[in-house]
Design an enzyme around this catalytic site. Structure first.
Site, mmCIF file in Angstrom:
data_model
loop_
_atom_site.group_PDB
_atom_site.id
_atom_site.type_symbol
_atom_site.label_atom_id
_atom_site.label_comp_id
_atom_site.label_asym_id
_atom_site.label_seq_id
_atom_site.Cartn_x
_atom_site.Cartn_y
_atom_site.Cartn_z
ATOM 1 N N GLY A 87 13.516 -11.127 38.168
ATOM 2 C CA GLY A 87 14.664 -11.764 38.830
ATOM 3 C C GLY A 87 15.802 -12.067 37.877
ATOM 4 N NE ARG A 114 20.509 -12.729 29.658
ATOM 5 C CZ ARG A 114 20.554 -12.681 28.361
ATOM 6 N NH1 ARG A 114 21.091 -13.646 27.691
ATOM 7 N NH2 ARG A 114 20.089 -11.638 27.746
ATOM 8 N N GLY A 122 18.609 -19.259 30.476
ATOM 9 C CA GLY A 122 19.632 -18.746 31.387
ATOM 10 C C GLY A 122 21.000 -18.563 30.756
ATOM 11 N NE ARG A 173 25.806 -8.117 34.691
ATOM 12 C CZ ARG A 173 24.558 -7.778 34.393
ATOM 13 N NH1 ARG A 173 24.306 -6.984 33.362
ATOM 14 N NH2 ARG A 173 23.559 -8.197 35.134
ATOM 15 N NE ARG A 221 19.378 -6.319 38.380
ATOM 16 C CZ ARG A 221 19.771 -6.406 37.118
ATOM 17 N NH1 ARG A 221 19.048 -5.855 36.162
ATOM 18 N NH2 ARG A 221 20.866 -7.049 36.809
ATOM 19 C CG ASP A 260 13.593 -5.324 34.532
ATOM 20 O OD1 ASP A 260 12.779 -4.489 34.082
ATOM 21 O OD2 ASP A 260 14.132 -6.184 33.819
ATOM 22 C CG ASP A 319 20.645 -5.835 32.973
ATOM 23 O OD1 ASP A 319 21.688 -6.287 33.493
ATOM 24 O OD2 ASP A 319 19.515 -6.268 33.242
HETATM 25 P P1 AMP Z 1 16.258 -7.750 30.178
HETATM 26 O O1 AMP Z 1 15.173 -6.748 29.950
HETATM 27 O O2 AMP Z 1 16.936 -8.221 28.946
HETATM 28 O O3 AMP Z 1 17.246 -7.252 31.180
HETATM 29 O O4 AMP Z 1 15.594 -9.090 30.795
HETATM 30 C C1 AMP Z 1 14.363 -9.117 31.450
HETATM 31 C C2 AMP Z 1 14.223 -10.382 32.249
HETATM 32 O O5 AMP Z 1 14.332 -11.529 31.420
HETATM 33 C C3 AMP Z 1 15.242 -10.542 33.367
HETATM 34 O O6 AMP Z 1 14.607 -11.102 34.473
HETATM 35 C C4 AMP Z 1 16.237 -11.496 32.756
HETATM 36 O O7 AMP Z 1 16.929 -12.205 33.724
HETATM 37 C C5 AMP Z 1 15.344 -12.401 31.920
HETATM 38 N N1 AMP Z 1 16.062 -13.040 30.812
HETATM 39 C C6 AMP Z 1 16.531 -12.446 29.685
HETATM 40 N N2 AMP Z 1 17.146 -13.354 28.897
HETATM 41 C C7 AMP Z 1 17.097 -14.544 29.537
HETATM 42 C C8 AMP Z 1 17.574 -15.871 29.241
HETATM 43 N N3 AMP Z 1 18.238 -16.176 28.131
HETATM 44 N N4 AMP Z 1 17.327 -16.832 30.153
HETATM 45 C C9 AMP Z 1 16.665 -16.565 31.277
HETATM 46 N N5 AMP Z 1 16.189 -15.362 31.604
HETATM 47 C C10 AMP Z 1 16.401 -14.347 30.756
HETATM 48 MG MG MG Z 2 17.754 -6.948 32.830
#
Ligand code: AMP
Ligand code: MG
Length: 531
Positions: free
Chosen positions: A100, A103, A136, A193, A200, A275, A285
């Protein structure tokens, strides 16, 4: 600021009934309503004026203090309905369950004067029910990277989400950048964005993995109706097996197109988890991505991926296909037959092959199109590019200046025209030179046989071989300056990257090969997911 909203996603799809922000599993819902976090002192760093234009924002809007407040999440405009999407995903090959928007907080869907729907989404605007153990938030470093790269990719002609703005929050964010037990405070920032939707592959996987088939059907019908109207128009029921089959094949083709563009410009996404795969075939992303400097198909910028190198440059097409298989599995309950989904996977392979060949022909200036024998020319080219460290971007750009009809000497090509592409000129041994020689001879022969003039070939090559890309070290220099309080290089890079195929006299500096000091520097050659 006058924006009109039509929030189809939140109006039409099932909402999480709870508004508790704490990390939790959310069932039978496509999203959770959540308000962005207020920040202490929002200030605008940079705005992509083209994106502001898409949204019909005026120069006064962009320059206002309200702009910084709205696009950092400190003020909601009338009609906004902020929410975080629920999705799952396969991370590094394994199903990870619910992920989900941890952030990212979408603000709503703007309807523009030309009738387009564009979703606004703040990245780094505070915790949501999907934040798991994280905060977040986003730091300036990763926000500069996302902001600049989205726009650079757009101007290169690569399908991508856009970035409207980069705003400093005024708050500090604690990050252990290298995951080595040395956390430090970094300036916080928010990027806004913009894309038609941020749905996704993982949104479909979440419902499917939980057996929430009604919700899966609703999401699929919604996606087809709103984003693939040409498919919806052909079917009474947009979630019928026939419509979903067409939809899947179309997603597969768009994904193929996107990957061909990545291969063309030397972009390595770095975290091709499902995702992070847009249902629209947009690059989405921007985390530990990187740009190939020396042409090395085995390179990945992501330190988390250093062992397996799952997301290395040369493997991106296979991973895209693997990800499509996960999407096919998720959509299976709506079709209940394997063959139609298999056909979609084949549509990916066919589209990729055909578009990749066209792309390579274009990069090489083979204006008469790809011919069977060109497979050998290209595999020899890839071997040659790896015979000595060769900058991919400079090489292709300069190849346009090699004479084929009026052939230049291979030695002169190596020692003058192409010399800037070689990272280690001392390594141009007799053996390496002979590999380059042979390839240039074959190339010149192939081009001369096509009958194209050298001048016309250069014109066509310069349209697909960029002079300017967001070199890894340039982004890092801009970040270092921004962290010291000087945002000027962010703004300057945004401007240079607007016209990546132009010569831009005076800006040659930005097209030079990576300096030696950046070879092993963190942020330049390797990146962590910490952001
Ligand atoms: P990513 O692979 O970087 O796109 O992130 C994978 C998951 O981790 C996604 O659900 C993001 O929303 C979550 N995520 C990454 N960084 C943070 C953050 N600083 N705070 C909260 N959720 C995060
Ligand atoms: Mg992501």
């Amino acid at each position: 600021m006058d924006l009109t909203f039509d929030n189809r996603f939140t109006d039409e799809l099932p909402a999480d009934p709870s508004e508790v922000v704490a990390p939790r599993q959310v069932h039978h819902a496509a999203y959770s309503r959540v308000a962005p976090k207020t920040t202490s002192a929002p200030t605008t760093v940079a705005v992509a004026s083209e994106v502001a234009g898409l949204l019909d924002l005026t120069d006064d809007d962009v320059a206002s203090e309200q702009f910084a407040r709205v696009f950092s999440g400190n003020e909601l405009l009338e009609g906004m309905d902020p929410f975080a999407m629920a999705y799952a995903g396969h991370q590094f090959g394994n199903f990870a369950g619910q992920l989900g928007d941890g952030r990212a907080i979408a603000l709503g869907e703007v309807v523009t004067a030309s009738g387009d729907h564009l979703m606004l989404q703040l990245k780094g605007a505070g915790p949501t029910p999907y934040s798991r153990r994280a905060d977040g938030l986003a730091v300036l470093r990763s926000s500069v990277r996302e902001f600049l790269c989205s726009e650079a990719m757009h101007h290169l002609g690569v399908p991508t989400t856009r970035a409207l703005s980069l705003v400093r929050t005024g708050d500090q964010v604690l990050r252990d950048m290298l995951y080595d037990g040395n956390p430090a405070y970094e300036p916080g920032a928010v990027v806004c964005r913009v894309a038609p939707t941020f749905i996704r592959f993982g949104n479909f996987e979440l419902f499917s993995s939980r057996g929430e088939i009604d919700e899966l059907r609703q999401l699929t019908a919604f996606t087809i109706r709103t984003e693939f109207p040409e498919i919806a128009a052909k079917h009474d029921d947009p979630a019928s097996p026939e419509a979903v089959t067409e939809f899947f094949a179309e997603v597969a083709r768009r994904t193929a197109t996107m990957i061909v563009h990545w291969m063309r410009v030397g972009f390595v996404h770095g975290v091709m988890n499902t995702d992070n795969m847009s249902i629209l075939g947009l690059t989405i992303d921007y985390g530990p991505y990187g740009w190939l400097e020396d042409f090395d198909p085995g390179w990945t910028p992501n330190t988390t991926d250093a062992g397996q190198k799952r997301y290395r440059y040369g493997q991106q097409p296979q991973i895209a296909q693997w990800n499509l298989v996960q999407l096919a599995n998720a959509l299976y309950p709506l079709i209940e037959e394997v063959d139609p989904l298999q056909a979609g996977i084949e549509a990916f392979a066919e589209a990729f092959e055909a578009e990749w060949q066209d792309m390579m022909a274009a990069k090489l200036g083979l204006v008469d199109g790809w011919q069977d024998a060109d497979g050998q020319l290209v595999s020899d080219l890839f071997a040659m590019l790896q015979a000595t460290e060769t900058d991919m971007t400079i090489f292709y750009r300069q190849l346009a200046n090699v004479g084929c009809v009026a052939p230049t000497s291979n030695d002169a090509d190596i020692d003058t025209t192409l010399i800037d592409a070689f990272y280690l000129p001392d390594e141009l041994t007799a053996e390496v030179r002979s590999v380059i020689h042979d390839w240039l001879t074959a190339y010149k022969k192939r081009v001369a046989a096509s009958g194209v003039s050298d001048a016309a070939r250069k014109v066509s090559m310069d349209l697909v071989n960029p002079k300017f890309v967001l070199r890894n070290y340039l982004a890092q220099v801009a970040i270092d300056k921004a962290e010291a309080g000087d945002d000027s290089l962010v703004v300057e890079l945004l401007d240079v990257l607007r016209k990546p195929y132009d010569e831009q006299p005076g800006n040659e500096y930005f097209a030079e090969r990576r300096p030696e000091w950046a070879r092993t520097k963190v942020g330049c050659s390797m990146l962590s997911c910490s952001s």
